[in-house]
Design an enzyme around this catalytic site. Structure first.
Site, PDB file in Angstrom:
ATOM      1  N   ASN A  16      30.272  -6.633 -11.039  1.00 56.05           N
ATOM      2  CA  ASN A  16      28.865  -6.695 -11.436  1.00 56.05           C
ATOM      3  C   ASN A  16      28.363  -8.121 -11.305  1.00 56.05           C
ATOM      4  O   ASN A  16      29.142  -9.066 -11.433  1.00 56.05           O
ATOM      5  CB  ASN A  16      28.683  -6.316 -12.920  1.00 56.05           C
ATOM      6  N   GLY A  44      31.945  -7.914 -14.129  1.00 58.24           N
ATOM      7  CA  GLY A  44      32.496  -6.586 -13.865  1.00 58.24           C
ATOM      8  C   GLY A  44      33.949  -6.617 -14.320  1.00 58.24           C
ATOM      9  O   GLY A  44      34.688  -7.539 -13.958  1.00 58.24           O
ATOM     10  N   ALA A  47      36.653  -6.976 -11.462  1.00 59.23           N
ATOM     11  CA  ALA A  47      36.719  -8.291 -10.815  1.00 59.23           C
ATOM     12  C   ALA A  47      37.163  -9.370 -11.803  1.00 59.23           C
ATOM     13  O   ALA A  47      37.888 -10.301 -11.432  1.00 59.23           O
ATOM     14  CB  ALA A  47      35.360  -8.637 -10.220  1.00 59.23           C
ATOM     15  N   GLU A 144      35.117   1.451 -15.580  1.00 57.41           N
ATOM     16  CA  GLU A 144      33.752   1.206 -15.092  1.00 57.41           C
ATOM     17  C   GLU A 144      33.523   1.752 -13.691  1.00 57.41           C
ATOM     18  O   GLU A 144      32.444   1.573 -13.133  1.00 57.41           O
ATOM     19  CB  GLU A 144      33.442  -0.304 -15.107  1.00 57.41           C
ATOM     20  N   THR A 223      44.467  -5.417 -28.958  1.00 57.76           N
ATOM     21  CA  THR A 223      44.008  -6.796 -29.126  1.00 57.76           C
ATOM     22  C   THR A 223      43.024  -6.827 -30.290  1.00 57.76           C
ATOM     23  O   THR A 223      42.263  -5.874 -30.497  1.00 57.76           O
ATOM     24  CB  THR A 223      43.341  -7.330 -27.843  1.00 57.76           C
ATOM     25  N   ASP A 250      31.877 -17.919 -26.387  1.00 55.20           N
ATOM     26  CA  ASP A 250      31.376 -16.696 -25.740  1.00 55.20           C
ATOM     27  C   ASP A 250      32.588 -15.799 -25.477  1.00 55.20           C
ATOM     28  O   ASP A 250      33.485 -16.180 -24.731  1.00 55.20           O
ATOM     29  CB  ASP A 250      30.668 -17.106 -24.434  1.00 55.20           C
ATOM     30  N   GLY A 255      38.733  -9.988 -23.144  1.00 57.33           N
ATOM     31  CA  GLY A 255      39.625  -8.829 -22.998  1.00 57.33           C
ATOM     32  C   GLY A 255      40.081  -8.665 -21.554  1.00 57.33           C
ATOM     33  O   GLY A 255      41.219  -8.256 -21.285  1.00 57.33           O
ATOM     34  N   ASP A 256      39.187  -8.982 -20.624  1.00 62.90           N
ATOM     35  CA  ASP A 256      39.548  -8.877 -19.200  1.00 62.90           C
ATOM     36  C   ASP A 256      40.585  -9.937 -18.828  1.00 62.90           C
ATOM     37  O   ASP A 256      41.506  -9.671 -18.045  1.00 62.90           O
ATOM     38  CB  ASP A 256      38.300  -9.041 -18.329  1.00 62.90           C
TER      39      ASP A 256
HETATM   40  O1  RIB Z   1      34.108  -7.219 -19.967  1.00 67.07           O
HETATM   41  C1  RIB Z   1      33.006  -8.002 -19.614  1.00 67.07           C
HETATM   42  C2  RIB Z   1      32.302  -7.379 -18.460  1.00 67.07           C
HETATM   43  O2  RIB Z   1      31.748  -6.158 -18.857  1.00 67.07           O
HETATM   44  C3  RIB Z   1      31.149  -8.167 -17.921  1.00 67.07           C
HETATM   45  O3  RIB Z   1      31.515  -9.075 -16.924  1.00 67.07           O
HETATM   46  C4  RIB Z   1      30.175  -7.108 -17.451  1.00 67.07           C
HETATM   47  O4  RIB Z   1      29.955  -7.096 -16.080  1.00 67.07           O
HETATM   48  C5  RIB Z   1      30.762  -5.799 -17.923  1.00 67.07           C
HETATM   49  O5  RIB Z   1      31.392  -5.129 -16.916  1.00 67.07           O
END
Ligand code: RIB
Length: 313
Positions: A16, A44, A47, A144, A223, A250, A255-256
């Site tokens: 995204n 996203g 990514a 997603e 987590t 921020d 989590g990603d």
């Molecule tokens: O986890 C954060 C992400 O969630 C953001 O980068 C946004 O694009 C959504 O996918």
């Protein structure tokens, strides 16, 4: 594989453009508030996780979709420049996905996704990259993008005993858990309750074990922001792993960063607790800057923090 690459992983997921605004208080329904400005970041969940794994030195193959618009082309070029394999990143005649993110001064956020191209990923796109996927040390996916693509990838991986890591975010209750074995399910506390139907910490160990069995989940990893990460196994063991104390700026993308770092470490052969320790560090350090990808630490930085933590204990 380049000199700096370690294990190889396949990431199935979204991309995204994140439209990021900061407000003093999040708006209520029907309310309009003004932000302090607009920033655009690459985001996203797919990514973001690919980026985090790449920064840990993994060779990353990305399965996803962007639009044929300028944003999509630029995103593809950026991933390629970062050393992520984009051979299976499809360009489709729909707009590149977008996320509208608003964060308040307390760090709470609201995110609205316009999936666009992300919705075009199908099981055929996974089949097209079958040979690459089957050479991976782990397969990582989120929710997603269409579930059929992730299911296809997970079934292929299961057949070859390649670890499957799923971060079911945002939660979709229709995911066919019975069709795949999930080696590592990474959730926050809210997601844990939604997926399991109860909070894992407040339920009898036997009931949790039964639920993990039903969902075909081997390890549940919960987590909890600044608190210790909890791990529950299908065989009934549990343990916790401390995280790095930080003052977040921020939390979007933390989590990603956890999921990407964890998967890279697992694919690289790290024991479970060690992989979680590193992932905790990556997640915490990601909260120190704006955007979901820019502040993600590289392997050297994570290792320095791990050494520091070990020296203190
Ligand atoms: O986890 C954060 C992400 O969630 C953001 O980068 C946004 O694009 C959504 O996918």
């Amino acid at each position: 594989m380049s000199d700096t690459s370690r294990a190889s992983i396949s990431v199935i997921g979204s991309l995204n453009i994140d439209y990021f605004t900061k407000v003093s208080a999040l708006p209520s329904p029907g309310e309009t508030v003004s932000s302090t400005g607009l920033e655009l970041f690459r985001g996203g969940k797919g990514a973001n996780q690919a980026n985090a794994a790449r920064r840990q030195g993994a060779e990353v193959h990305f399965f996803g979709c962007v639009g044929q618009d300028e944003e999509g082309k630029a995103y593809r070029d950026a991933l390629d420049a970062d050393g992520i394999d984009v051979s299976f990143l499809k360009q489709v005649s729909t707009k590149t996905g977008a996320a509208f993110i608003t964060v308040d001064t307390a760090g709470e956020n609201m995110i609205v996704i316009a999936p666009g191209a992300n919705d075009k990923l199908g099981s055929d796109d996974i089949k097209a990259g079958r040979s690459v996927l089957l050479e991976s040390g782990a397969v990582l996916g989120q929710f997603e993008t269409p579930l059929e693509a992730l299911v296809e990838a997970a079934i292929l991986a299961n057949k070859e005993n390649i670890p499957v890591v799923i971060n079911p975010s945002p939660v979709r209750l229709e995911f066919p858990w019975h069709m795949v074995k999930t080696d590592y399910l990474i959730v926050n506390e809210g997601e844990a309750s939604e997926v399991l139907g109860f909070a894992p910490m407040s339920e009898e160990p036997g009931i949790l074990r039964q639920r993990l069995h039903e969902l075909r989940v081997e390890h549940l990893i919960v987590t909890r922001g600044g608190d210790e990460t909890l791990v529950f196994t299908r065989t009934g063991d549990s343990f916790s792993v401390e995280t790095l104390p930080v003052l977040p700026v921020d939390t979007v993308g933390a989590g990603d960063a956890f999921a990407g770092c964890f998967t890279a470490r697992i694919a690289d052969g790290a024991p479970l607790e060690e992989a979680i320790r590193a992932a905790n560090c990556a997640g915490a350090l990601t909260t120190l800057g704006a955007g979901a990808q820019n502040p993600v630490p590289d392997r050297q930085k994570v290792d320095q923090h791990l050494e520091h933590l070990a020296a203190k204990s």
